[in-house]
Structure formats: structure tokens, C-alpha cells
Design a protein around this motif. Structure first.
Motif, PDB file in Angstrom:
ATOM      1  N   ASP A  74     -34.982 -39.181  23.162  1.00 44.71           N
ATOM      2  CA  ASP A  74     -36.251 -39.331  22.423  1.00 44.71           C
ATOM      3  C   ASP A  74     -37.428 -39.410  23.399  1.00 44.71           C
ATOM      4  N   VAL A  75     -37.196 -40.134  24.503  1.00 45.62           N
ATOM      5  CA  VAL A  75     -38.248 -40.254  25.527  1.00 45.62           C
ATOM      6  C   VAL A  75     -38.577 -38.870  26.075  1.00 45.62           C
ATOM      7  N   LYS A  76     -37.531 -38.102  26.355  1.00 46.59           N
ATOM      8  CA  LYS A  76     -37.737 -36.738  26.873  1.00 46.59           C
ATOM      9  C   LYS A  76     -38.489 -35.883  25.859  1.00 46.59           C
ATOM     10  N   LEU A 114     -49.736 -45.806  22.543  1.00 44.34           N
ATOM     11  CA  LEU A 114     -49.289 -46.741  23.583  1.00 44.34           C
ATOM     12  C   LEU A 114     -47.782 -46.953  23.485  1.00 44.34           C
ATOM     13  N   VAL A 115     -47.127 -46.838  24.595  1.00 42.90           N
ATOM     14  CA  VAL A 115     -45.691 -47.075  24.665  1.00 42.90           C
ATOM     15  C   VAL A 115     -45.399 -47.728  26.006  1.00 42.90           C
ATOM     16  N   ALA A 116     -44.502 -48.715  26.006  1.00 42.20           N
ATOM     17  CA  ALA A 116     -44.054 -49.274  27.289  1.00 42.20           C
ATOM     18  C   ALA A 116     -42.591 -49.670  27.168  1.00 42.20           C
ATOM     19  N   HIS A 117     -41.826 -49.264  28.135  1.00 44.16           N
ATOM     20  CA  HIS A 117     -40.451 -49.761  28.196  1.00 44.16           C
ATOM     21  C   HIS A 117     -40.491 -51.266  28.486  1.00 44.16           C
ATOM     22  N   ASP A 118     -39.379 -51.952  28.186  1.00 46.24           N
ATOM     23  CA  ASP A 118     -39.388 -53.416  28.231  1.00 46.24           C
ATOM     24  C   ASP A 118     -39.898 -53.965  29.568  1.00 46.24           C
ATOM     25  N   PRO A 150     -31.145 -46.101  26.070  1.00 45.75           N
ATOM     26  CA  PRO A 150     -30.192 -45.527  25.120  1.00 45.75           C
ATOM     27  C   PRO A 150     -30.773 -44.322  24.374  1.00 45.75           C
ATOM     28  N   HIS A 151     -32.097 -44.295  24.285  1.00 45.13           N
ATOM     29  CA  HIS A 151     -32.752 -43.223  23.535  1.00 45.13           C
ATOM     30  C   HIS A 151     -33.466 -42.275  24.496  1.00 45.13           C
ATOM     31  N   ASP A 152     -32.820 -42.016  25.620  1.00 44.28           N
ATOM     32  CA  ASP A 152     -33.442 -41.155  26.632  1.00 44.28           C
ATOM     33  C   ASP A 152     -33.852 -39.788  26.061  1.00 44.28           C
ATOM     34  N   ARG A 191     -41.937 -52.828  31.519  1.00 46.84           N
ATOM     35  CA  ARG A 191     -43.334 -52.459  31.795  1.00 46.84           C
ATOM     36  C   ARG A 191     -44.317 -52.993  30.746  1.00 46.84           C
ATOM     37  N   LYS A 192     -43.794 -53.734  29.756  1.00 44.79           N
ATOM     38  CA  LYS A 192     -44.683 -54.176  28.672  1.00 44.79           C
ATOM     39  C   LYS A 192     -45.769 -55.115  29.200  1.00 44.79           C
ATOM     40  N   ARG A 193     -45.358 -56.021  30.072  1.00 47.41           N
ATOM     41  CA  ARG A 193     -46.351 -56.960  30.607  1.00 47.41           C
ATOM     42  C   ARG A 193     -47.422 -56.202  31.401  1.00 47.41           C
ATOM     43  N   GLY A 247     -39.486 -44.645  17.065  1.00 51.10           N
ATOM     44  CA  GLY A 247     -40.930 -44.727  17.329  1.00 51.10           C
ATOM     45  C   GLY A 247     -41.440 -43.647  18.285  1.00 51.10           C
ATOM     46  N   ASP A 248     -40.634 -43.314  19.288  1.00 52.43           N
ATOM     47  CA  ASP A 248     -41.074 -42.232  20.201  1.00 52.43           C
ATOM     48  C   ASP A 248     -41.199 -40.923  19.424  1.00 52.43           C
ATOM     49  N   GLN A 249     -40.262 -40.720  18.509  1.00 52.17           N
ATOM     50  CA  GLN A 249     -40.272 -39.485  17.714  1.00 52.17           C
ATOM     51  C   GLN A 249     -41.474 -39.459  16.774  1.00 52.17           C
ATOM     52  N   ALA A 263     -48.707 -47.389  18.329  1.00 52.50           N
ATOM     53  CA  ALA A 263     -47.790 -47.803  19.386  1.00 52.50           C
ATOM     54  C   ALA A 263     -46.380 -47.885  18.838  1.00 52.50           C
ATOM     55  N   THR A 264     -45.410 -47.746  19.723  1.00 54.30           N
ATOM     56  CA  THR A 264     -44.039 -48.027  19.305  1.00 54.30           C
ATOM     57  C   THR A 264     -43.970 -49.515  18.946  1.00 54.30           C
ATOM     58  N   GLY A 265     -42.979 -49.869  18.103  1.00 57.90           N
ATOM     59  CA  GLY A 265     -42.991 -51.156  17.419  1.00 57.90           C
ATOM     60  C   GLY A 265     -43.177 -52.391  18.273  1.00 57.90           C
ATOM     61  N   THR A 266     -42.298 -52.560  19.262  1.00 62.53           N
ATOM     62  CA  THR A 266     -42.360 -53.796  20.036  1.00 62.53           C
ATOM     63  C   THR A 266     -43.612 -53.808  20.905  1.00 62.53           C
ATOM     64  N   THR A 267     -43.906 -52.673  21.497  1.00 58.32           N
ATOM     65  CA  THR A 267     -45.125 -52.563  22.313  1.00 58.32           C
ATOM     66  C   THR A 267     -46.343 -52.906  21.458  1.00 58.32           C
ATOM     67  N   GLY A 268     -46.405 -52.321  20.262  1.00 62.65           N
ATOM     68  CA  GLY A 268     -47.557 -52.552  19.386  1.00 62.65           C
ATOM     69  C   GLY A 268     -47.692 -54.020  18.998  1.00 62.65           C
ATOM     70  N   LYS A 317     -42.301 -47.518  14.342  1.00 63.43           N
ATOM     71  CA  LYS A 317     -40.957 -48.055  14.557  1.00 63.43           C
ATOM     72  C   LYS A 317     -40.744 -48.327  16.041  1.00 63.43           C
ATOM     73  N   SER A 318     -39.804 -49.201  16.325  1.00 63.92           N
ATOM     74  CA  SER A 318     -39.472 -49.439  17.716  1.00 63.92           C
ATOM     75  C   SER A 318     -38.963 -48.132  18.345  1.00 63.92           C
ATOM     76  N   GLY A 319     -39.214 -47.970  19.641  1.00 63.52           N
ATOM     77  CA  GLY A 319     -38.857 -46.717  20.315  1.00 63.52           C
ATOM     78  C   GLY A 319     -37.429 -46.262  20.044  1.00 63.52           C
ATOM     79  N   PRO A 320     -36.436 -47.118  20.328  1.00 62.67           N
ATOM     80  CA  PRO A 320     -35.056 -46.679  20.113  1.00 62.67           C
ATOM     81  C   PRO A 320     -34.707 -46.429  18.650  1.00 62.67           C
TER      82      PRO A 320
HETATM   83  O1  13P Z   1     -38.486 -47.738  23.989  1.00 59.91           O
HETATM   84  C1  13P Z   1     -39.657 -47.493  23.961  1.00 59.91           C
HETATM   85  C2  13P Z   1     -40.158 -46.198  24.353  1.00 59.91           C
HETATM   86  O2  13P Z   1     -39.183 -45.280  24.718  1.00 59.91           O
HETATM   87  C3  13P Z   1     -40.626 -48.511  23.520  1.00 59.91           C
HETATM   88  O3  13P Z   1     -40.281 -48.993  22.267  1.00 59.91           O
HETATM   89  P1  13P Z   1     -40.748 -50.447  21.837  1.00 59.91           P
HETATM   90  O4  13P Z   1     -42.219 -50.494  22.020  1.00 59.91           O
HETATM   91  O5  13P Z   1     -40.350 -50.602  20.417  1.00 59.91           O
HETATM   92  O6  13P Z   1     -40.023 -51.383  22.766  1.00 59.91           O
END
Ligand code: 13P
Length: 144
Positions: free
Chosen positions: A94-96, A8-12, A90-92, A14-16, A63-65, A36-41, A57-60
Motif C-alpha cells: 500500500d505504501v508503494k 499527512l502520513v507518518a509511520h509509527d 505489513p502493508h508495504d 516518525r509520528k513524533r 488509509g494509504d489507499q 491523514a491516515t487514521g493514527t497520524t490524523g 482509515k489507519s494506514g494498514p
Molecule cells: O502506516 C501508515 C502509513 O503507511 C500510517 O498509518 P497510521 O497513521 O494509521 O499509523
């Protein structure tokens, strides 16, 4: 029931939406294993303490890696990644990389709510469906 490993991952922004989506499908999702990535989890655990969620870990911060590495190791059955297409990340890169590995390894990948709805409603979600493994032999055996 076979327990699936769901990332599970959600950008800020989209978390809600992800929390709402999990709530709407709680019956189908209960009993599976979540990374899940840290904050999402953290948010998911807070909202649904009974789910088996491991925050990475948080995505940036990598966590995505980490989820990408799990995909490369064949440890992820489904990636639900609610992407925010309106905000620069900022971590585009990693997302890619994460979305590339999900594509490469033929992992079901829901990048928005409608796709995620269809995936969990599919009969394949409840049976022991395994995506066809990708054959890398021609790549690995290429002449250099
Ligand atoms: O940035 C994210 C995915 O690219 C999500 O990371 P967090 O869940 O730590 O916010």
C-alpha cells in the motif's frame, strides 16, 4: 490565501517527528486542509486542535489507499509522508502504491523532514502554483 489540500502520513517511528515538524511550521500550515491516515490524523488533531484535519482509515487498514485514491482524483496538493525506512511494514504494497501514485500524478511529495522543510519554505508554497498536469493521452490511446 488559497487553501491547499495536504495529506499527512507518518509511520509509527516518525509520528513524533511529524508533530514536531508541524509545530515548527504552524504559521505556514494553518488555514490549509489536511487529510491523514487514521493514527497520524488522531495525533495531529490532538496536538493541534485548531487545524482542519480529517483522519481517514489507519494506514494498514486502507488509509494509504484512500490517500492514493484522492491523488488519482486530483484532490491532493501536497503529500507529507514521514517514512520509516528501518522497519518492515505489513502493508508495504500500500505504501508503494501511494508513493507511486504521488510520483505518477506529479504531486509534491516530501518523504522526510528536510524535504518537507524545503517545500513549505518555497515561494511556490504560498502562491497559486499548480504542478504541470501529466498527459496520459498516449497511454490511454495505446493500440492493443
Ligand atoms: O502506516 C501508515 C502509513 O503507511 C500510517 O498509518 P497510521 O497513521 O494509521 O499509523
Amino acid at each position: 490565501m488559497e487553501r491547499k489540500c495536504i495529506a499527512l502520513v507518518a509511520h509509527d517511528a516518525r509520528k513524533r517527528d511529524l508533530i514536531t515538524w508541524i509545530g515548527a511550521h504552524l504559521r505556514s500550515l494553518s488555514g490549509h486542509i489536511f487529510y491523514a491516515t487514521g493514527t497520524t490524523g488522531g495525533r495531529v488533531k490532538e496536538a493541534f486542535p485548531d487545524l482542519d484535519v480529517t483522519p481517514l482509515k489507519s494506514g494498514p487498514l486502507g488509509g494509504d489507499q484512500q490517500i492514493g485514491a484522492m491523488i488519482a482524483e486530483g484532490r491532493v496538493d501536497l503529500l507529507v509522508f514521514f517514512v520509516d525506512p528501518m522497519t518492515a511494514q505489513p502493508h508495504d504494497v500500500d505504501v508503494k502504491a501511494l508513493t507511486r501514485l504521488a510520483t505518477l500524478y506529479n504531486v509534491p511529495f516530501a518523504c522526510n523532514e528536510a524535504t518537507a522543510d524545503m517545500v513549505v519554505s518555497s515561494p511556490l508554497f504560498t502562491d497559486s502554483y499548480r504542478p504541470r498536469p501529466v498527459d496520459f493521452r498516449s497511454y490511454e490511446g495505446r493500440q492493443l
